[in-house]
Design a protein around this motif. Structure first.
Motif, PDB file in Angstrom:
ATOM      1  N   ARG A   8      -3.025  32.149  30.483  1.00  0.00           N
ATOM      2  CA  ARG A   8      -4.095  32.531  29.548  1.00  0.00           C
ATOM      3  C   ARG A   8      -5.206  33.306  30.253  1.00  0.00           C
ATOM      4  NH1 ARG A   8      -5.383  26.888  26.759  1.00  0.00           N
ATOM      5  NH2 ARG A   8      -5.081  26.289  28.919  1.00  0.00           N
ATOM      6  N   CYS A  57      -1.309  20.922  27.218  1.00  0.00           N
ATOM      7  CA  CYS A  57      -2.351  20.166  26.489  1.00  0.00           C
ATOM      8  C   CYS A  57      -1.818  19.000  25.671  1.00  0.00           C
ATOM      9  CB  CYS A  57      -3.153  21.057  25.543  1.00  0.00           C
ATOM     10  SG  CYS A  57      -3.823  22.499  26.319  1.00  0.00           S
ATOM     11  N   ASP A  99      -3.778  15.843  26.165  1.00  0.00           N
ATOM     12  CA  ASP A  99      -5.238  15.989  26.139  1.00  0.00           C
ATOM     13  C   ASP A  99      -5.808  15.673  24.757  1.00  0.00           C
ATOM     14  OD1 ASP A  99      -5.904  17.262  28.851  1.00  0.00           O
ATOM     15  OD2 ASP A  99      -4.217  18.459  28.131  1.00  0.00           O
ATOM     16  N   CYS A 159      -9.726  19.740  26.002  1.00  0.00           N
ATOM     17  CA  CYS A 159      -9.436  21.171  25.907  1.00  0.00           C
ATOM     18  C   CYS A 159     -10.738  21.974  25.847  1.00  0.00           C
ATOM     19  CB  CYS A 159      -8.570  21.474  24.683  1.00  0.00           C
ATOM     20  SG  CYS A 159      -6.878  20.857  24.840  1.00  0.00           S
ATOM     21  N   CYS A 213     -11.980  22.243  29.425  1.00  0.00           N
ATOM     22  CA  CYS A 213     -11.082  23.119  30.181  1.00  0.00           C
ATOM     23  C   CYS A 213     -11.338  24.578  29.814  1.00  0.00           C
ATOM     24  CB  CYS A 213      -9.642  22.708  29.871  1.00  0.00           C
ATOM     25  SG  CYS A 213      -8.404  23.923  30.283  1.00  0.00           S
TER      26      CYS A 213
END
Ligand code: 5AD
Ligand code: FES
Length: 329
Positions: A263, A295, A298, A303, A306
């Motif tokens: 990403r 994820c 999570d 998130c 992050c």
């Protein structure tokens, strides 16, 4: 760019100039702010049987879930509380939520949370799209997946290419901000097809373009196929940025799933959007389009942290506001 120029760029191994140009075009037309869209994957039930997708109805190994309308609202509320001003409601296609319930949910999210609402529910009738729009939906995501009719037919046996494009046209006519896109590296996909995909995105005058690598899923007929590469996906992304200029383009979860820096790299060659997952943790592992999805363990707040770190590390900022289309203001 002409089709031949696009094909040439897709085949080129030296990417620095292409990525630099895409980054420059992104900065010029979209600025440095990254838009966040909280993604709620509210049901993994699906009536279709696409060969690539883990949610396909023939996959009996997947435990199915459907969040209640109350749960979806609570997830949207949690997203708004984190500060996301835009939520995406996504599910398998042909799921059987009554239209009335979906409309009520959208109306409630709009009136109580004041966030932008994007839907990603697959193909529906024009009347259904109209009702969802009237209820307050702002945007709709529907990838055409590939512009090769032959490949489309092979991968989506119970769907028609013409119907999908008709849906995209309706969505535009009804006043939605429209997003579409493809998977890169599908079995049987050629550079020429990807070039045609990109030219179709331009022709459709999309507000948003979402792409990601195809990732072979062991619970599907394509389990032995080669997955798409991040390299080709990034080249495709960079060209889409250069060709479409001011579309919103996310650095997608699939990119992050095939490369831990996927990403970040996407944000540096054209992407200007991130879609943090806000699905309640207990459902996440079940929304398994493809393996090794990130994820999964999570929580929404994880998130968020992050993503804030990721954006800051790239010297970018987080956008304020709902992040509407850049084409219509
Ligand atoms: N690999 C990568 N992306 C996939 N999608 C579905 N299955 C896969 C897979 N195996 C994508 C499709 C769909 C979006 C929601 O997820 O492009 O439109
Ligand atoms: Fe979910 Fe990084 S975005 S933990």
């Amino acid at each position: 760019m002409t089709k031949n120029e696009i094909i040439e760029q897709l085949n080129e191994d030296r990417t620095a100039a292409l990525f630099g140009e895409a980054d420059r075009v992104r900065r010029l037309h979209c600025g440095n702010a990254v838009h966040l869209r909280g993604l709620i994957e509210f049901s993994n039930c699906c009536g279709r049987d696409c060969l690539y997708c883990g949610l396909r109805r023939s996959n009996r190994e997947l435990k199915r879930y459907r969040m209640s309308v109350e749960e979806v609202f609570a997830a949207a509320q949690a997203a708004a509380k984190i500060g996301y001003q835009s939520v995406v409601l996504q599910s398998g296609e042909n799921d059987q939520y009554p239209l009335f319930d979906l409309c009520g949910l959208i109306a409630r999210i709009k009136s109580e949370l004041k966030v932008a609402v994007t839907l990603s529910l697959g193909e529906k009738t024009r009347e259904e799209y109209a009702a969802l729009k009237d209820a307050g939906a702002d945007r709709y995501l529907l990838r055409f997946e590939t512009s090769s009719e032959k490949l489309f037919r092979a991968l989506k046996p119970d769907s028609s290419y013409d119907e999908r494009l008709r849906c995209l046209r309706w969505l535009g006519e009804l006043g939605y901000q429209v997003g579409s896109g493809i998977m890169v590296g599908l079995p049987g996909q050629t550079m020429e097809m990807i070039a045609d995909d990109i030219l179709l995105m331009k022709e459709l005058d999309l507000d948003m373009v979402g792409i990601g690598p195809f990732i072979a899923n062991p619970c599907t007929p394509l389990k032995d196929a080669a997955s798409g590469t991040l390299e080709l996906t990034l080249k495709t992304l960079a060209i889409i940025r250069i060709v479409t200029r001011n579309t919103h383009i996310p650095a997608t979860t699939a990119m992050g799933s095939i490369d831990p820096k996927g990403r970040q790299k996407a944000l540096q060659c054209g992407a200007n959007v991130l879609m943090p997952n806000v699905t309640p943790t207990r459902y996440r592992s079940l929304y398994q389009l493809y393996p090794n999805k990130i994820c999964i363990s999570d929580a929404p707040a994880d998130c968020a942290g992050c993503i804030a770190g990721m954006v800051a590390s790239l010297d970018r900022t987080i956008a304020t506001g709902p992040g509407h289309s850049l084409k219509r203001n």
